[in-house]
Design an enzyme around this catalytic site. Structure first.
Site, PDB file in Angstrom:
ATOM      1  N   ASP A 351       0.840  -1.180   0.000  1.00 21.30           N
ATOM      2  CA  ASP A 351       0.000   0.000   0.000  1.00 21.30           C
ATOM      3  C   ASP A 351       0.888   1.249   0.000  1.00 21.30           C
ATOM      4  O   ASP A 351       1.885   1.307   0.733  1.00 21.30           O
ATOM      5  CB  ASP A 351      -0.876  -0.033   1.268  1.00 21.30           C
ATOM      6  CG  ASP A 351      -1.881   1.080   1.291  1.00 21.30           C
ATOM      7  OD1 ASP A 351      -2.737   1.119   0.395  1.00 21.30           O
ATOM      8  OD2 ASP A 351      -1.820   1.927   2.209  1.00 21.30           O
ATOM      9  N   GLU A 380       1.484   0.244  -4.901  1.00 20.93           N
ATOM     10  CA  GLU A 380       1.033   1.515  -5.445  1.00 20.93           C
ATOM     11  C   GLU A 380       2.249   2.419  -5.589  1.00 20.93           C
ATOM     12  O   GLU A 380       2.886   2.759  -4.592  1.00 20.93           O
ATOM     13  CB  GLU A 380       0.027   2.165  -4.495  1.00 20.93           C
ATOM     14  CG  GLU A 380      -1.276   1.409  -4.383  1.00 20.93           C
ATOM     15  CD  GLU A 380      -2.264   2.133  -3.469  1.00 20.93           C
ATOM     16  OE1 GLU A 380      -3.336   2.529  -3.939  1.00 20.93           O
ATOM     17  OE2 GLU A 380      -1.961   2.308  -2.279  1.00 20.93           O
TER      18      GLU A 380
END
Ligand code: CA
Length: 672
Positions: A351, A380
């Site tokens: 993340d 990400e």
């Protein structure tokens, strides 16, 4: 910062144990000595248990042992003694199995109030993760053996990732499971919707995905495990104990063994169904700062701060962790390795990966390679706000080429398809907007440099960012933002003055997935996309109720044509390595784009280069609301395998010369 430290104070004889404390006050975190060996805090043996806690600047550390997880008062309190590596230790005699424990770390200069902490590396905890438990490791079968395919690291695999949340998948009554919203729901076979169609793990098997990506499954803070009757929902991006499964997904969060065992049972069931498991890991921030285990163990060390002392906030959640500090880096490396070995986890999705640093990501990759080189790593390539690190060390998309075999999500393809994520009314390729074709091409080749992609016309990135196509995740929807259905309703409606019909939505969903599933990147879908669920237009449904998030499985019967189409695309991809060549050079040479009018993208894949039985493949995607005529690049006879929303790998008729591609339809032609 000038490096120096002050050795203050004295040696204090403690409780007759013959131990002593040295009070060190280091002025800079860089001066903190690092713990030797593992960061695990408990080493259990039936006759004695060794406790170690790294906290270099503490004035004292006390170990508190509880008879069980519910008792209020500790039965034993031990003062620990400190070693030169800033680690406090004690050996407690006797068999402590099943006992609870916490640490009390006193640091005079800490601005944070003192709380008990289970430490930073608890592997079993009681309700809400406040107290750790002595519970021995017991790796699930087959995970201890190192893979034999070590030499196989350069071979691509037909990876298809399905992102899912426990409650989205199984909380709705139509899922027909015995354990709604729990790990155990995915151990139940034979579950069906009211119309008799498979749900749960059988649905995943039917769909044919190779990996599931679980939304946060470690212990997180936003659901009160003591009040599960409330049935609250959260995505779980608020970590508390990084190395323990979340209690609200277990049938008894008070029992430390329960969440561990049930999570393992689920992983085993998925593995037996031929599905690998990717964990979504959120090392970039914690739920809370003052009470976090990081702060309560080593105040300040694990977080980045600005010069004025305020906390960095690249996560948008009030804090950001400091992976560039040695012990945070080692924590992340050991944590993923623990999940990989103890639980058999097959991949990690990082993340807000950009908050970490390149060196840490490479260290993680190297450590996982020693366990199993097929473990996936991607994340990400952005942060919510700018991290407090120099941009050249950030694992942002633009730096992905420096991190071999670590991938990132492509917002170029996603927003090329559906329109800018910053404006719900913005349109993209799917709704027939001209000018998005190059962003689609960029997604088709897997974000690599390619002569058929005009980077000046690609959204967001001026340069290709992947060195290999497998470093790009291709997707149209994930848990964030609107579902594809909601988004198309949002952006198409104002233009046409009426709500988009379900028939058109389905056609556009098929178009999107045709591109995703024929991309040289790694395709990724979000649970329920395949049966056209929506989230009632909610953008950020992280704590929306089940009424918004839980999938109504009756949609599977209603939208069976779409589900069958997804199954067909997935089966096609798995059977044909032409769609996952794996190497940039092969893709540059064997994937070429054909001239097309606006809102049409067409590409030819020479499958022969990877020994595919489909020697020549032509994919045409027409996002126009009218038919287009398309001239084939050769005079050969081709067999249609995908046409007008139908897929049949054995053929749907022969074509030659010029073909018509229907409005909002894709066409795939092959030559054996
Ligand atoms: Ca929790």
């Amino acid at each position: 910062m000038q490096k120096h430290f002050i050795i203050a104070t004295t040696m204090i004889a403690m409780m007759g144990l013959g131990s002593c404390t040295h009070r060190h006050h280091y002025q800079s975190y860089e001066d903190y000595p690092c713990k030797r060996g593992s960061l695990r805090e408990v080493k259990y043996a039936p006759n004695e248990t060794q406790f170690t806690l790294w906290s270099p600047n503490a004035d004292s550390v006390t170990l508190q042992i509880y008879d069980n997880m519910r008792s209020e008062v500790p039965v034993e309190v031990h003062t620990m003694s400190v070693r030169h590596d800033g680690t406090w230790e004690i050996v407690v005699r006797g068999d402590l199995i099943g006992k609870g424990y916490t640490f009390l770390v006193r640091e005079a200069d800490s601005p944070y109030p003192l709380h008990e902490t289970p430490g930073i590396f608890a592997t079993a905890v009681g309700v809400n993760g406040r107290r750790a438990a002595i519970y021995p490791d017991s790796p699930i079968e087959g995970t201890k053996t190192k893979t034999k395919t070590k030499t196989n690291t350069k071979t691509a695999e037909p990876v298809i990732i399905y992102e899912m949340h426990y409650r989205d998948m199984t909380a709705h009554a139509s899922a027909g499971v015995k354990h709604p919203g729990k790990f155990l729901a995915f151990t139940e076979h034979g579950t069906v919707s009211p119309e008799g169609l498979a749900t749960g793990i059988d649905h995943l098997k039917e769909l044919g995905v190779t990996h599931v990506q679980l939304l946060p499954s470690y212990d997180y803070g936003s659901i009160d495990e003591a009040h599960l009757v409330d049935n609250r929902y959260n995505w779980g991006y608020d970590p508390v104990n990084y190395n323990v499964p979340e209690g609200s997904y277990s049938t008894n969060p008070y029992d430390p063994a329960c969440r561990v065992q049930e999570f393992k049972q689920m992983i085993q069931a998925l593995h037996e169904a031929g599905i690998k498991v990717v964990m979504d890991v959120v090392y970039n921030h914690t739920y809370d700062v003052a009470e976090s285990n990081f702060t309560q163990t080593v105040p300040g060390y694990f977080y980045r701060t600005r010069e004025d002392g305020s906390l960095g906030n690249a996560s948008g959640c009030g804090n950001e962790t400091a992976s560039e500090r040695e012990m945070m880096r080692r924590f992340m490396v050991e944590s993923v390795c623990y999940w990989a070995t103890e639980y058999g986890i097959d991949g990690f999705r990082f993340d807000l990966m950009a908050i970490h640093d390149i060196e840490t990501m490479k260290a993680i990759r190297a450590a996982l390679d020693k366990i199993n080189p097929t473990i996936l790593t991607y994340g990400e390539g952005w942060a919510a706000e700018t991290p407090l690190t120099p941009v050249d060390i950030q694992p942002i998309k633009a730096n992905v080429h420096q991190m071999p075999r670590i991938g990132a999500f492509s917002d170029e393809l996603r927003d090329g398809l559906r329109g800018s994520c910053w404006n719900d009314k913005d349109e993209g390729f799917l709704s027939g907007k001209a000018g998005c074709e190059q962003s689609i091409r960029f997604g088709v080749v897997g974000a690599i440099a390619h002569p058929g992609v005009d980077m000046t016309k690609v959204n967001y990135s001026q340069k290709p960012w992947a060195k290999q196509p497998t470093q790009m995740i291709a997707y149209a929807s994930c848990h964030d933002d609107m579902m594809l259905t909601d988004r198309l309703r949002s952006c198409v409606r104002p233009k046409r003055g009426k709500v988009i019909s379900d028939e058109e939505l389905m056609r556009l969903d098929m178009l999107a997935q045709t591109i995703v599933m024929t991309s040289q990147g790694i395709p990724f879908i979000w649970n329920g996309e395949e049966i056209m669920r929506d989230k009632k237009g909610v953008h950020n449904s992280f704590c929306s109720p089940d009424a918004v998030n839980a999938i109504d499985w009756s949609l599977k019967a209603k939208n069976k044509a779409l589900f069958d189409y997804y199954c067909g695309l997935i089966a096609m991809r798995k059977a044909h390595p032409a769609f996952w060549m794996g190497k940039a050079d092969l893709v540059r040479k064997n994937v070429t784009f054909l001239d097309t009018p606006d809102c049409v993208v067409a590409y030819r894949i020479q499958g022969e280069a990877v020994k595919d039985s489909w020697k020549d493949i032509i994919v045409v995607v027409n996002a126009n609301r009218h038919d287009v005529r398309f001239t084939l690049p050769t005079t050969n006879n081709y067999t249609a395998v995908l046409k007008d929303g139908e897929i049949n790998l054995n053929g749907l008729g022969e074509v030659q010369g010029e073909v018509t591609v229907a409005a909002q339809r894709a066409l795939i032609l092959i030559k054996q």
